[in-house]
Scaffold this motif. Sequence first.
Motif, short mmCIF file in Angstrom:
data_model
loop_
_atom_site.label_atom_id
_atom_site.label_comp_id
_atom_site.label_asym_id
_atom_site.label_seq_id
_atom_site.Cartn_x
_atom_site.Cartn_y
_atom_site.Cartn_z
N VAL B 454 0.83 -1.12 0.17
CA VAL B 454 -0.07 0.04 0.07
C VAL B 454 0.88 1.20 0.03
N GLU B 455 1.90 1.18 0.85
CA GLU B 455 2.93 2.45 0.81
C GLU B 455 3.62 2.56 -0.35
N THR B 456 3.78 1.59 -1.49
CA THR B 456 4.49 1.82 -2.65
C THR B 456 3.64 2.47 -3.45
N VAL B 457 2.31 2.22 -3.39
CA VAL B 457 1.51 2.89 -4.25
C VAL B 457 1.38 4.46 -3.84
N LEU B 458 1.18 4.55 -2.53
CA LEU B 458 0.99 6.02 -1.98
C LEU B 458 2.35 6.97 -2.14
N TYR B 459 3.34 6.14 -2.41
CA TYR B 459 4.52 6.86 -2.71
C TYR B 459 4.67 7.20 -4.22
N SER B 460 3.88 6.54 -4.99
CA SER B 460 3.92 6.83 -6.37
C SER B 460 3.03 8.11 -6.71
N HIS B 461 2.38 8.57 -5.64
CA HIS B 461 1.44 9.75 -5.92
C HIS B 461 2.44 10.96 -5.94
N GLN B 462 2.36 11.89 -6.91
CA GLN B 462 3.19 12.88 -7.00
C GLN B 462 3.27 13.94 -5.75
N ALA B 463 2.02 14.09 -4.77
CA ALA B 463 2.21 14.77 -3.91
C ALA B 463 2.73 14.31 -2.35
N VAL B 464 2.84 12.98 -2.68
CA VAL B 464 3.34 12.30 -1.37
C VAL B 464 4.82 12.42 -0.96
N LEU B 465 5.16 12.91 0.17
CA LEU B 465 6.55 13.03 0.69
C LEU B 465 6.92 11.76 1.35
N GLU B 466 6.24 11.54 2.45
CA GLU B 466 6.24 10.19 3.13
C GLU B 466 4.91 9.50 3.44
N ALA B 467 5.08 8.19 3.77
CA ALA B 467 3.61 7.52 3.98
C ALA B 467 3.98 6.29 4.78
N ALA B 468 3.01 5.86 5.66
CA ALA B 468 3.13 4.77 6.54
C ALA B 468 1.72 4.21 6.83
N VAL B 469 1.46 2.95 6.60
CA VAL B 469 0.20 2.35 6.78
C VAL B 469 0.21 1.47 7.96
N VAL B 470 -0.94 1.45 8.62
CA VAL B 470 -1.22 0.73 9.93
C VAL B 470 -2.63 0.24 9.64
N GLY B 471 -3.13 -0.66 10.73
CA GLY B 471 -4.29 -1.16 10.63
C GLY B 471 -5.26 -0.23 11.75
N ARG B 472 -6.41 0.38 11.29
CA ARG B 472 -7.11 0.84 12.39
C ARG B 472 -8.30 -0.18 12.79
N PRO B 473 -8.79 -0.04 14.02
CA PRO B 473 -9.69 -0.95 14.39
C PRO B 473 -10.96 -0.97 13.55
N ASP B 474 -11.70 -1.87 13.37
CA ASP B 474 -13.14 -1.95 12.71
C ASP B 474 -13.86 -3.01 13.11
N ASP B 475 -15.12 -2.54 13.64
CA ASP B 475 -16.15 -3.42 14.10
C ASP B 475 -16.40 -4.72 12.90
N HIS B 476 -16.58 -4.31 11.95
CA HIS B 476 -16.84 -5.11 10.73
C HIS B 476 -15.71 -6.15 10.48
N TRP B 477 -14.67 -5.32 9.97
CA TRP B 477 -13.40 -6.00 9.18
C TRP B 477 -12.49 -6.54 10.01
N GLY B 478 -12.47 -6.06 11.30
CA GLY B 478 -11.47 -6.39 12.11
C GLY B 478 -10.44 -5.01 12.22
N GLU B 479 -9.92 -4.64 11.20
CA GLU B 479 -9.01 -3.64 10.85
C GLU B 479 -8.91 -3.50 9.38
#
Lengths: 545, 545
Positions: B454-479
Amino acid sequence: MEGLVRCSANYVPLSPIGFLERSSKAYRDNTSLVYGSSSYTWGETHQRCLKVASALIQLGVSRGDVVATLSHNLPEMYELHFAVPMAGAVLCTLNARHDLAMVSVLLRHSEAKVIFVDPHLLEVARGALDLMAQTDTKPPILVLLTDSDSSSLTFNSNTYDYDSLLATGTDKFEIRRPNSEWDPISISYTSGTTSRPKAVIYSHRGAYLNSIATALLFGMGAMPVCLWSMPMFHCNGWFVLRGSAAQGAVNIIIKKVSPRAIFDNISMHKVTHMGAVPTVMNMIVNSPASDRRLLPHKVEVLTGGAPPPPQILARMEEMGFRINQIYGLTETYGAATNCVWKPEWDALPLHERSRLKARQGLRHLAMEEVDVKDPVTMESVPTDGKTMGEVMFRGNTVMIGYLKDLKATKEAFEGGWFHSGDLAVKHDDGYIQVKDRIKDIIISGALNISTVEVETVLYSHQAVLEAAVVGRPDDHWGETPCAFVTLKEGFDDVSAEEIIRYCRDRLPHYMAPKTVVFEELPKTSTGKIQKSILRERAKAMGSLS
Amino acid sequence: MEGLVRCSANYVPLSPIGFLERSSKAYRDNTSLVYGSSSYTWGETHQRCLKVASALIQLGVSRGDVVATLSHNLPEMYELHFAVPMAGAVLCTLNARHDLAMVSVLLRHSEAKVIFVDPHLLEVARGALDLMAQTDTKPPILVLLTDSDSSSLTFNSNTYDYDSLLATGTDKFEIRRPNSEWDPISISYTSGTTSRPKAVIYSHRGAYLNSIATALLFGMGAMPVCLWSMPMFHCNGWFVLRGSAAQGAVNIIIKKVSPRAIFDNISMHKVTHMGAVPTVMNMIVNSPASDRRLLPHKVEVLTGGAPPPPQILARMEEMGFRINQIYGLTETYGAATNCVWKPEWDALPLHERSRLKARQGLRHLAMEEVDVKDPVTMESVPTDGKTMGEVMFRGNTVMIGYLKDLKATKEAFEGGWFHSGDLAVKHDDGYIQVKDRIKDIIISGALNISTVEVETVLYSHQAVLEAAVVGRPDDHWGETPCAFVTLKEGFDDVSAEEIIRYCRDRLPHYMAPKTVVFEELPKTSTGKIQKSILRERAKAMGSLS
């Protein structure tokens, strides 16, 4: 310290076998070996080695058994350097120039179970095996190598041949890795021109370390192109063979070493690295213009055996070669020191560069120490560039011993150092310079004469192609220098007197030859001039005075 | 085999100490270290290390004692990597970003007898020592390093300082070499962002082998010019420090890492090799034109921590850098694999080259094996580029254990392999590709999401300098994936919706972030983004559904 564990996760016996395994992935589809019109990739070489290793075990080879070769350079020789250790066996590469009597002696001494034979040497091998059978020694199984360039040779059908043997093997074979990195990986009989050959044993540890150190000292980056002008049987494939596997090299194997073959192959394959004994360099610089090719880039040349004379150095450099002088013995896995070159020396005039390049230099990264010592007191000589002592080594790339000769092993390691038998001086920058073999030095009127120094002057004479100096008995002086010389084409009118005069102009009087003989020089298969034979000839001349 | 002898002539414990000794001869008068306006030669560095080693013994340091450092990069830090082992002691380089509480904990844990301190970190060190004294623990002796660029700092006169200590030493010192190559040479506390730091112990053997293998994989010929943009305290001077000593490098040490300092130093010193964590590469490609210089030649860059995104790779290559991706952990002495590059790949289009270069590749020559395995069954995953498993290592460059934590050591080595905690796939050419840390992977509706992808895709966006992805709790999906992003200057108007849409166009729907937060990313001192902190923040946001 508390918390440490030693297990298979963090301790593995060092072995060069892993080089091939890594290269089979890192350089899988890249060329490993070229021989005439045939070639292999690293993936194929790995597969073939696995098959040969498994076939050896089917032949009855057990862990620690000796497997011999009697062969010139062939792709199969390269493969056997890996396949034999992968079978848990010990590789013994016999000198391809030995006669059948010597081959039978060495096979008996090494107790080889199998011998792989170059088709061109089949007569010698068969003769040796017959000789063994006559003396009630069970001879090894003979396996004939394939020489794709000599398909016209036909053989007795009851002989094993390499290709059929390989076909019986499997690449699913589980490698018999060493139990300890101290386990023997090979036996090399020294070329020993005077005494009987000694069987030098290398370990997996030493072979691993020497290969990596040699790749570094020779500046071998990834995927170099190596030309094989040196015999693989010498020092067990030199140190360069396994180092080239580590770096995924393209190995160019040539049938007959000639200036034309060397230039053609450099040009065709873009060779980056090659070895060349002094006689091969001599051949190159004296080759006719029609045999030469323009080099595609700087070609790194590893040379040893004798320091390159200024004339040869200059002409090799003009042609685009860069000479790297290394020094070592069979007992040190080949290279032990090299003349580490400093960029600031590039700008020096030729004679200065030659003087610096004539030095054997410094230990490489896998040798712990090299020193020049008084062999009696074991004191280091001063770094004055004058005081001679014996070159001694300590480190992981010193042999693990002489097979079946504990006495010789202990003598060689007296005082915790390996005694090389070479005389040298140490310069103030720590570089060593070999002056002579202890047995070659001439003692004339109580003065030591380094035959290497006299030869360097002889080589600087424009008419001299090759030269070797030995002592000739002398009633007054004990001995005096006697030079054996061959002349270049077109210089047949040069006289002994002129050579002597030339030397007297450039050396202290007592060092100049008193005798000059023009004749062919006897050589070992590795191109070393056999001074023992010349000494016999000089002795036969009788006293000069 | 009969005839073998093992003695000091042919067996010496492997240790990197010999690199410095050799370089002090081979590169005696060549530059070893440059820091601002001061510089040293290899001859001087050797002398200084001998003096510091002897002074340490005078201070009361015994064989096996721990000597710590708390310092940014300084010439003295380089010296201590040799001087401490030469005194027979164990070097423990603490992270210069630790606070005083952590420093006191680690000093107590390691039982350090001496600590060398950067003048800029004196307050932290004093605080830590005071804290130790309060809890009845004898604090280590504090020795203040000299920062020639910060001469204005003044100190309490009863503190030892490096220069005075060095002056009390002697270069006639006899080095306390390891009794066994298994002897510890250093302790590195892992940066451990979640749990307490673990104390990784390296041996002399591993340090020797890793240094040489790294020099080879990094293509370091003799006398490279290395720029230090990575902290020396990390993985004990990375593997590059001792490898650079083996090859007689010029080491350029810079005070503050900035694009301008990097370009200026490359230009001034003709840098050939440098390390750069992803954030430093990011800084370089986003630097203003006024900070840049034309590179004098191709500069080799070693990077690790995360695969270089295509955009960064392309722009670094345009500028004249060549990116070499390595992968490893503190437990593997730093580099364990690298993405071995094949010349035929040079001609591929950028996105293909990026795809290939994003792979972590193959083991180096000193690591025996790297594999991707099911951690339960210990079966290797198929080489399909899809099936994930845990990266595991075996070899001589795996740590010898965690200090005082036999349980953790045994767990890490379960089944005879070192368990990395990283998830990866294996491609059909044997190259591995890391997908995520086990603890970073997001499990959403029973599907695994590689945050790296996911971060590799984020970095490919011309506006993105840095990016990090983590899980956020979600009642339905778990995260569900939650992206933390910083934007480049001039792109402040980019919305979370746009970023999410961009990802949905390029990823399966479930992998695209559901939340995008624009804020500064917390980092460790080695430039690693601290996902544990981000996970806490995502948790604090509560469930999305």
